[in-house]
Scaffold this motif. Structure first.
Motif, PDB file in Angstrom:
ATOM      1  N   THR A  35       0.648  -1.288  -0.095  1.00  0.00           N
ATOM      2  CA  THR A  35       0.009  -0.098   0.004  1.00  0.00           C
ATOM      3  C   THR A  35       0.735   1.154  -0.074  1.00  0.00           C
ATOM      4  N   ILE A  36       1.899   1.248   0.824  1.00  0.00           N
ATOM      5  CA  ILE A  36       2.750   2.241   0.802  1.00  0.00           C
ATOM      6  C   ILE A  36       3.351   2.722  -0.425  1.00  0.00           C
ATOM      7  N   ARG A  37       3.791   1.450  -1.136  1.00  0.00           N
ATOM      8  CA  ARG A  37       4.615   1.546  -2.515  1.00  0.00           C
ATOM      9  C   ARG A  37       3.637   2.251  -3.455  1.00  0.00           C
ATOM     10  N   LYS A  62      -3.000  -1.531  10.332  1.00  0.00           N
ATOM     11  CA  LYS A  62      -2.030  -1.164   9.409  1.00  0.00           C
ATOM     12  C   LYS A  62      -2.094   0.138   9.097  1.00  0.00           C
ATOM     13  N   LEU A  63      -2.931   0.958   9.561  1.00  0.00           N
ATOM     14  CA  LEU A  63      -3.062   2.179   9.082  1.00  0.00           C
ATOM     15  C   LEU A  63      -2.067   3.317   9.800  1.00  0.00           C
ATOM     16  N   ALA A  64      -1.751   3.069  11.059  1.00  0.00           N
ATOM     17  CA  ALA A  64      -0.719   3.907  11.690  1.00  0.00           C
ATOM     18  C   ALA A  64       0.507   3.715  11.032  1.00  0.00           C
ATOM     19  N   GLY A  65       1.209   2.640  10.684  1.00  0.00           N
ATOM     20  CA  GLY A  65       2.148   2.507   9.747  1.00  0.00           C
ATOM     21  C   GLY A  65       2.115   3.119   8.531  1.00  0.00           C
ATOM     22  N   ILE A  66       0.868   3.000   7.792  1.00  0.00           N
ATOM     23  CA  ILE A  66       0.846   3.538   6.501  1.00  0.00           C
ATOM     24  C   ILE A  66       0.935   5.126   6.595  1.00  0.00           C
TER      25      ILE A  66
END
Length: 361
Positions: A35-37, A62-66
């Motif tokens: 997702t980040i990529r 996973k939102l916090a990391g994104i």
């Protein structure tokens, strides 16, 4: 039309702010790395705001990391489960997209409104022709006379109802979308809603289709509204790579005169008078511009013309910062700031253009 101003992260929406371009990831949000990529690719393409689907707890977790890695503001797309919205708000998202009608009883909607209010983030409510409430579906039937008119009325009523639910709890940081796969119905809905409310409007044609069909439908619908002064942020919905959504959105804004093209490229459709590979040359020019952008370079040329023959070619070429016009025997005339630089082979003309594109001053 002047609307209220709010912020999605650092990006202003409404109130006369520049129209922003949005897209949505199509990765599994639970796969944070993928997702980040994709978010970075979209940001590099010019995306201002990104939306991610949050269909379950693994995605919410996973939102916090994104968010910590995203170069642009992130909106969480939530349906059905109010707890996912609360988790997303707690994680620090810059906005929420919900449909209050499918969240459940109003007590749950109130919790979302209060949590978003405490974090001072906006909520987008959306009326969509594919998920209208049952009581509004009876306003129209497919194939009935004035179908698009009736559908637009149903979309407006649905959107106003959703706004009123949030307003009951004192929440007014609202963006609104009214989308149908029908371009006429969508345009009518936005026109009607803009006469009844000053909430910022998120424009789009829902389920627009594959790359070419969806691009045409989106350009017609979104462009028509933008030219009337309606719309504060846009998302082009394509069955394609989301990067194509961003590129198309930017081109729509440029064509509507709402964003300056850098550079603007003018090229003719070719005809029997063209004596060189104009289509190939125009493609090479676009590819060179894309390569410069990907490498972080800045293009200072404002307008490029790539023309096929002597009918309109010299005139368009002279009007550009750098222009190429085809002539006899495949030779190309190159113009710089309206003056003829010389007549060259196709390879030499392209080399000159590349050097000018990469010139820093």
């Amino acid at each position: 039309m002047k609307t209220r101003k709010l912020f999605v992260g650092r990006v202003p929406v409404g109130g006369g702010s520049p129209v922003s371009v949005q897209s949505m990831t199509n990765t599994d949000t639970g796969n944070a790395k993928a997702t980040i990529r994709q978010i970075r690719r979209l940001s590099d393409a010019g995306c201002d705001i990104i939306r991610v689907a949050v269909p379950d707890n693994p995605a919410a977790e996973k939102l916090a990391g994104i968010l910590s890695e995203s170069p642009i503001p992130v909106i969480a797309d939530i349906h059905f489960d109010y707890r996912l919205a609360l988790s997303a708000i707690k994680a620090g998202v810059h906005g929420i997209r919900i449909n209050p009608g499918n969240i459940g009883d109003e007590a749950k909607v109130r919790l979302i409104a209060e949590a978003a209010g405490e974090k001072d983030i906006p909520i987008r409510v959306g009326a969509n022709s594919g998920s209208l409430p049952r009581e509004l579906l009876k306003l129209f039937k497919p194939g009935m006379p004035r179908h698009d008119e009736a559908l637009s009325d149903a979309l407006v009523k649905s959107a106003l109802n959703e706004c009123r639910i949030l307003e009951r709890y004192g929440f007014r940081k609202i963006k609104v979308s009214l989308k149908a796969s029908s371009v006429p119905a969508t345009v009518m809905a936005y026109r009607k809603f803009s006469q009844q409310s000053d909430y910022p409007l998120h424009l789009g044609i829902t389920e627009a289709g594959t790359l070419i069909r969806g691009t045409v439908k989106s350009a017609v619908g979104i462009g028509a509204l933008l030219l009337e002064g309606i719309g504060d942020t846009i998302r082009v919905s394509l069955t394609s790579d989301p990067v194509e959504e961003v590129k198309t959105g930017i081109m729509i804004l440029e064509s509507a005169g709402l964003r300056k093209a850098q550079p603007e490229i003018v090229s003719c459709p070719t005809c029997g008078r063209t004596k060189f590979d104009l289509i190939g040359l125009a493609g090479k020019v676009e590819a060179e511009i894309e390569n410069i952008r990907k490498s972080g370079g800045r293009i200072r040329i404002g307008k490029i013309a790539v023309m096929g023959c002597a009918v309109n070619g010299p005139g368009e070429a002279r009007d550009a910062d750098i222009g190429i016009a085809g002539g006899n025997k495949g030779k190309l005339a190159v113009f710089m700031k309206g003056k003829l630089k010389g007549v060259f082979s196709e390879a030499k003309a392209l080399e000159i253009l590349r050097k000018e594109l990469r010139r820093e001053k």
